[in-house]
Structures are given as structure tokens and as C-alpha cells.
Design an enzyme around this catalytic site. Sequence first.
Site, PDB file in Angstrom:
ATOM      1  N   ILE A 159       0.845  -1.202   0.000  1.00  0.00           N
ATOM      2  CA  ILE A 159       0.000   0.000   0.000  1.00  0.00           C
ATOM      3  C   ILE A 159       0.881   1.252   0.000  1.00  0.00           C
ATOM      4  O   ILE A 159       0.595   2.228  -0.704  1.00  0.00           O
ATOM      5  CB  ILE A 159      -0.971  -0.004   1.202  1.00  0.00           C
ATOM      6  CG1 ILE A 159      -1.868  -1.249   1.135  1.00  0.00           C
ATOM      7  CG2 ILE A 159      -1.830   1.264   1.223  1.00  0.00           C
ATOM      8  CD1 ILE A 159      -2.700  -1.519   2.388  1.00  0.00           C
ATOM      9  N   ARG A 239      -3.110   1.492  11.518  1.00  0.00           N
ATOM     10  CA  ARG A 239      -3.812   1.108  12.738  1.00  0.00           C
ATOM     11  C   ARG A 239      -3.653   2.242  13.753  1.00  0.00           C
ATOM     12  O   ARG A 239      -2.575   2.855  13.853  1.00  0.00           O
ATOM     13  CB  ARG A 239      -3.219  -0.171  13.342  1.00  0.00           C
ATOM     14  CG  ARG A 239      -3.556  -1.449  12.575  1.00  0.00           C
ATOM     15  CD  ARG A 239      -5.020  -1.827  12.698  1.00  0.00           C
ATOM     16  NE  ARG A 239      -5.364  -3.060  11.994  1.00  0.00           N
ATOM     17  CZ  ARG A 239      -5.744  -3.146  10.717  1.00  0.00           C
ATOM     18  NH1 ARG A 239      -5.836  -2.056   9.968  1.00  0.00           N
ATOM     19  NH2 ARG A 239      -6.056  -4.322  10.185  1.00  0.00           N
ATOM     20  N   GLU A 268     -11.654   1.482  18.351  1.00  0.00           N
ATOM     21  CA  GLU A 268     -12.708   1.744  17.360  1.00  0.00           C
ATOM     22  C   GLU A 268     -13.974   0.983  17.751  1.00  0.00           C
ATOM     23  O   GLU A 268     -13.865  -0.107  18.299  1.00  0.00           O
ATOM     24  CB  GLU A 268     -12.244   1.305  15.969  1.00  0.00           C
ATOM     25  CG  GLU A 268     -11.056   2.108  15.493  1.00  0.00           C
ATOM     26  CD  GLU A 268     -10.488   1.635  14.146  1.00  0.00           C
ATOM     27  OE1 GLU A 268     -11.013   0.649  13.586  1.00  0.00           O
ATOM     28  OE2 GLU A 268      -9.518   2.241  13.678  1.00  0.00           O
ATOM     29  N   HIS A 287     -12.531   4.026   9.461  1.00  0.00           N
ATOM     30  CA  HIS A 287     -11.742   2.854   9.016  1.00  0.00           C
ATOM     31  C   HIS A 287     -12.318   2.275   7.716  1.00  0.00           C
ATOM     32  O   HIS A 287     -12.759   1.116   7.675  1.00  0.00           O
ATOM     33  CB  HIS A 287     -11.707   1.790  10.121  1.00  0.00           C
ATOM     34  CG  HIS A 287     -10.535   0.853   9.999  1.00  0.00           C
ATOM     35  ND1 HIS A 287      -9.924   0.256  11.057  1.00  0.00           N
ATOM     36  CD2 HIS A 287      -9.876   0.403   8.898  1.00  0.00           C
ATOM     37  CE1 HIS A 287      -8.951  -0.526  10.640  1.00  0.00           C
ATOM     38  NE2 HIS A 287      -8.893  -0.447   9.319  1.00  0.00           N
TER      39      HIS A 287
HETATM   40  C1  DGY Z   1      -6.925  -4.032   6.611  1.00  0.00           C
HETATM   41  O1  DGY Z   1      -7.200  -4.798   5.683  1.00  0.00           O
HETATM   42  O2  DGY Z   1      -6.051  -4.289   7.428  1.00  0.00           O
HETATM   43  C2  DGY Z   1      -7.686  -2.764   6.693  1.00  0.00           C
HETATM   44  O3  DGY Z   1      -7.394  -2.030   7.791  1.00  0.00           O
HETATM   45  C3  DGY Z   1      -9.162  -3.014   6.545  1.00  0.00           C
HETATM   46  O4  DGY Z   1      -9.396  -3.118   5.229  1.00  0.00           O
END
Ligand code: DGY
Length: 321
Positions: A159, A239, A268, A287
Site C-alpha cells: 500500500i 492502525r 474503534e 476505518h
Molecule cells: C486491513 O485490511 O487491514 C484494513 O485495515 C481493513 O481493510
Amino acid sequence: MEKQHIYITRKIPNELLQPYQEQFHFSMWEKESEPVPREVLLEKVEHVAGILCLLTDQIDEEVFNKAKHLQLVANMAVGYDNIDVEAAKARQVVVTNTPDVLTETTADLTFALLMATARRIVEANEFIKKDEWKDWSPFLLAGSDIHHQTIGIVGMGRIGEAVARRAKGFGMNILYYNRSRKMEAEQELDATYVSFEKLLTEADFVVCLTPLTSDTHQIFNKQAFEKMKQSAIFINASRGMTMDEQALYEALKAGEIKAAGLDVFATEPIRASHPLLELDNVVCLPHIGSASVATRENMIKLCLENLSSYFKGHGAKTPVE
Ligand code: DGY
């Protein structure tokens, strides 16, 4: 072949389960927007061979102790800090996550959050809705530029790289900090590997995309926020526990950093009374990093493929570690 029992901790669409009805006997918590209560989870896992769970479920020693027949836990998330992987390993339970299928969607959201925070999009929308727009003026809702600024990505996984590609399109200077160097990303994206401290002091946008581990727990603490530029914008899409929320609140309130865009929180869901929500320079999201319909379906499908492949004896497709 005897059907394996699988417990699914949230209501998911039946059509996604359809292709696996021959192989599995599914039971499921029938609510879509509410996590399975702990006592129900503990009772339901007792006889199952597999669990399909979400990041809202803590799969820990207690669960493993109850689930004597458990062989695989398929987590519908790329992050798996909700699962005690060591306890799973000790019992030879395989844990899988959902990498790849959510990379681009989560990068889109992360960049959208960065842009919304920098250009004060949410505030501007509220401004019109509250009927406060009386005139055009030179500095009305003026924010920060994104193009040609420096982005510092903490956690250059899939990501992180996808966010860096977007940043490159905006002509940004890309710094990153990661456990290991990513030579390909450096070449492809002109990204520069720097120490965590250097990233904090030089980045206009500090973007947290690192998994939560004992090493990254609250790495964004008081000292980290102090090192950032006063004009810095902090984005967190990994997170909530990677940041000290109180320290962030104080840094924002004292003007030590300029703004924050947060998709995640230490606990959360947060309530409307959460202190960070008092601040105009914070954009908060519930989230939703990977929340496009297509990606969420793909995440569920990958969990089911993991279960199917494993129980057919072909091994899990995306085991963790
Ligand atoms: C993950 O996949 O870890 C995200 O936080 C939720 O899609």
C-alpha cells in the site's frame, strides 16, 4: 468427503458462499453491522475447522483453547494484529490475510484523505452546508499544496508503494522509512530511504501505513510529533495504535503540526465526543481504507479461496509470515 464446518463472524452475502456450499457447512453471525459477541464466538468455534473473521474479532489464546478442531483462520483484512499469530503457530493453526486485493483501493483512500486534509475539503463542505459562504475572499479556506511537496511514507509495503505511485503523479518528492530498503521502489518511484527521524523532520506529509507490531506501537508519540514541521500534515491509514492519540491531540491543539487525516483510531469505533473531533484541522473517517464494494467482495472471496484451497489439501493461498 465430509463437509468441514466454518464459522463466519459477520453476515456476508450468500451468493459469495454459494460456490463453496458443497465443500463446507457454514454457520454465520447474522448481523452485518454488529460484531459477534465474545461469548457467542467462543461457543460457535468449539467444533469448527475454520473461521472467517474480521479485524473486530480478537482471535487469541482463549479462542484457540476453545476451538480444539481449528485448522485455519482467514482474516478479512491485510492487517492481522487482532490475531495472536504465535498462539496459532503453537497449535499449527494457519492464519491467512487479504494482501494485494485491497492495495489500490486503500491507496486511493489514503491519498483522498491526504488531499481532503490538505485542501480542507470537509471543512469547506460544512461551510456551505451551514450557509456560511457569504463571499469569495483571497484566503477563504486556503489550505496546503500537495503537488511538489515532500511525502514521507512510514511503512513501504504494497500500500505504501501504491501511495508513492500516486504521489509521483503529483510531482511529489518521496521519502520512505521501512524495516528494509525497497530497491525497486527507489528506482521506479525515485523514492529515497531515510531514517525515521529524518522523515519526520523533512516531510510535509507524514503518512503512516506500517502494520501494527510491538515495534510500531505508538511510534508516533510526543517526540515524533515534536520533530515534525509546524506545517506538517499527519495521515494515518494503518492502525490507530501506531499513534499516541493524546500526544497527537496536543500537537494539533498547540499548533506543533498543522493537521491530521485519520482513518483509524486506538479504540474503534470512536464516539462523537472523541477529543480529536473537536478540532477543525482533523479529518476523521471510520476505518474505510479498503471500503469499495468490489474490494470488500474480493477480500471475502480471498478468505473463502484460502479456506477452500487449504481444506482441499493445496495449502492456503495467502498465509501470513
Ligand atoms: C486491513 O485490511 O487491514 C484494513 O485495515 C481493513 O481493510
